[in-house]
Design an enzyme around this catalytic site. Structure first.
Site, PDB file in Angstrom:
ATOM      1  N   TRP A 202       0.879  -1.162   0.000  1.00 49.58           N
ATOM      2  CA  TRP A 202       0.000   0.000   0.000  1.00 49.58           C
ATOM      3  C   TRP A 202       0.926   1.224   0.000  1.00 49.58           C
ATOM      4  O   TRP A 202       1.514   1.562   1.027  1.00 49.58           O
ATOM      5  CB  TRP A 202      -0.858   0.014   1.243  1.00 49.58           C
ATOM      6  CG  TRP A 202      -2.103  -0.822   1.304  1.00 49.58           C
ATOM      7  CD1 TRP A 202      -3.354  -0.358   1.565  1.00 49.58           C
ATOM      8  CD2 TRP A 202      -2.242  -2.265   1.200  1.00 49.58           C
ATOM      9  NE1 TRP A 202      -4.267  -1.406   1.610  1.00 49.58           N
ATOM     10  CE2 TRP A 202      -3.610  -2.581   1.389  1.00 49.58           C
ATOM     11  CE3 TRP A 202      -1.344  -3.306   0.944  1.00 49.58           C
ATOM     12  CZ2 TRP A 202      -4.093  -3.894   1.341  1.00 49.58           C
ATOM     13  CZ3 TRP A 202      -1.818  -4.606   0.891  1.00 49.58           C
ATOM     14  CH2 TRP A 202      -3.169  -4.885   1.081  1.00 49.58           C
ATOM     15  N   ILE A 239       1.603  -3.272  -6.531  1.00 49.77           N
ATOM     16  CA  ILE A 239       1.510  -1.975  -5.864  1.00 49.77           C
ATOM     17  C   ILE A 239       0.047  -1.566  -5.758  1.00 49.77           C
ATOM     18  O   ILE A 239      -0.690  -1.586  -6.749  1.00 49.77           O
ATOM     19  CB  ILE A 239       2.281  -0.890  -6.645  1.00 49.77           C
ATOM     20  CG1 ILE A 239       3.784  -1.177  -6.642  1.00 49.77           C
ATOM     21  CG2 ILE A 239       1.977   0.501  -6.074  1.00 49.77           C
ATOM     22  CD1 ILE A 239       4.463  -1.042  -5.301  1.00 49.77           C
ATOM     23  N   LYS A 240      -0.373  -1.184  -4.544  1.00 52.71           N
ATOM     24  CA  LYS A 240      -1.699  -0.612  -4.347  1.00 52.71           C
ATOM     25  C   LYS A 240      -1.554   0.892  -4.176  1.00 52.71           C
ATOM     26  O   LYS A 240      -0.778   1.365  -3.355  1.00 52.71           O
ATOM     27  CB  LYS A 240      -2.382  -1.201  -3.107  1.00 52.71           C
ATOM     28  CG  LYS A 240      -3.754  -0.583  -2.826  1.00 52.71           C
ATOM     29  CD  LYS A 240      -4.316  -0.981  -1.478  1.00 52.71           C
ATOM     30  CE  LYS A 240      -5.644  -0.270  -1.218  1.00 52.71           C
ATOM     31  NZ  LYS A 240      -6.169  -0.505   0.142  1.00 52.71           N
ATOM     32  N   GLN A 241      -2.341   1.644  -4.964  1.00 57.00           N
ATOM     33  CA  GLN A 241      -2.248   3.092  -4.911  1.00 57.00           C
ATOM     34  C   GLN A 241      -3.633   3.704  -5.134  1.00 57.00           C
ATOM     35  O   GLN A 241      -4.490   3.121  -5.803  1.00 57.00           O
ATOM     36  CB  GLN A 241      -1.283   3.597  -5.999  1.00 57.00           C
ATOM     37  CG  GLN A 241      -1.029   5.100  -6.011  1.00 57.00           C
ATOM     38  CD  GLN A 241      -0.497   5.612  -4.697  1.00 57.00           C
ATOM     39  OE1 GLN A 241      -1.285   6.024  -3.835  1.00 57.00           O
ATOM     40  NE2 GLN A 241       0.831   5.594  -4.524  1.00 57.00           N
TER      41      GLN A 241
END
Length: 353
Positions: A202, A239-241
């Site tokens: 995150w 990837i968390k965005q």
């Protein structure tokens, strides 16, 4: 019945132009786009060991989006991050961890991401039925006054023991505590890979100075993309965005280093182009970008979720990780929302811009 392109267009309403936008910034030919054989073509070329590859494939190969290269993940760590009362009062059945996992299964998700406690409480019943992602750190948010920090809640070994295929972690890039968090998470991700677990980061920004003249630059495309680049540097597999909502954070805040071409050539005002810059900073899509679904606003949740999915897919992203919009309503409605998100990725007429 799956959503058609016409259904998606109707949900987009005034944003229907997103379906025909052509990206003239970073062309799609430069990207590594999601495919059903992404483990063979991308991850197998890295230093990840065979067990990590199997763990990534277990996520890629599960649910309604199985073997498309796209993922739909249900995250429910908000009981800590936002308090259990604030998160679950709208639908108290989710105080029970089993209903969290049931929603992910009924909703056709690739995986469920939650806390050590939630997933441990039902691990023997469900760890073999849907991939588990254990969120290993949190902002406990009970200290007064509140502080913005991420602390470890358990070990990677414990996550592996309860049957997880991946661990997730948050870094508050830009915060006073970020240096420590980077070291902690980098070490945890190294250990996770040793044990055969995939890693999801995150990549959030936290700094009171990132707001200026009434504009919040925490979701600025240039700053959030740099957070992504730091995330893949410590070997996050996904990837968390958050979706970018503006740009020019470096210039407005007058710090750090950037380049004029970031704004003239590599981005535009279109949300697809802003999100593509996020994808580019994930090694041109070698490590997948999943965008978050955001808070639940009630009647507009479905349209907002579909809009976010369209932006992410057309930008070259890997999928969506949407929680509150799904679990803060009756389970049947939550399942419908998750399925609608997945339909965007299943619809061949929604193409990469």
């Amino acid at each position: 019945m799956a959503l058609t392109l016409n259904d998606i267009e109707q949900q987009l309403g005034p944003h229907a132009g997103l379906l025909i936008h052509k990206c003239e910034t970073i062309h799609k030919e430069a990207l590594h786009l999601p495919t059903g054989d992404v483990v063979d073509t991308i991850y197998a070329q890295t230093n990840r060991n065979n067990n990590v590859l199997r763990s990534i494939q277990s996520i890629i190969g599960h649910g309604r989006l199985a073997n498309t290269g796209y993922v739909s993940i249900l995250p429910v760590d908000q009981g800590i991050e936002h308090s259990a009362g604030a998160s679950f009062a709208p639908n108290p059945i989710y105080f029970d961890p089993e209903n969290i996992v049931k929603l992910a299964i009924e909703g056709g998700c690739n995986a469920v991401a939650s806390t050590y406690g939630v997933l441990a409480a039902v691990s023997r019943k469900y760890a073999h039925k849907i991939p588990f992602i254990v969120k290993i750190n949190h902002n406990e948010f009970l200290s007064y006054p509140n502080k913005f920090d991420q602390i470890m809640f358990g070990s990677v070994e414990e996550a592996a023991a309860l049957g997880a295929v991946a661990v997730g972690a948050t870094i508050y890039f830009g915060s006073d505590e970020s240096a420590r968090q980077i070291v902690e998470v980098a070490q945890a991700f190294e250990r996770a890979h040793e044990l055969g677990l995939a890693t999801i980061l995150w990549c959030y920004l936290r700094n009171g100075e990132f707001k200026k003249d009434g504009v919040d630059y925490h979701t600025s495309a240039d700053l959030s993309s740099q957070a992504n680049h730091l995330g893949v540097t410590i070997q996050a597999d996904i990837i968390k965005q958050k979706l970018p909502t503006n740009n020019g954070g470096y210039n407005a805040l007058k710090f750090g280093k950037t380049h004029a071409k970031v704004y003239s050539d590599l981005t535009s005002d279109n949300p697809i182009d802003l999100t593509r810059y996020q994808v580019a900073n994930c090694y041109m899509g070698r490590m997948g970008l999943i965008n978050s679904g955001g808070e639940s606003k009630g009647a507009t949740d479905m349209a907002e979720a579909i809009t976010t999915a369209v932006i992410n897919k057309r930008a070259g992203g890997m999928g969506l990780i949407s929680g509150r919009k799904a679990f803060q309503k009756p389970m049947k409605e939550g399942v419908a929302l998750l399925n609608a998100i997945q339909d965007v990725y299943l619809c061949k007429d929604v193409t990469v811009a």
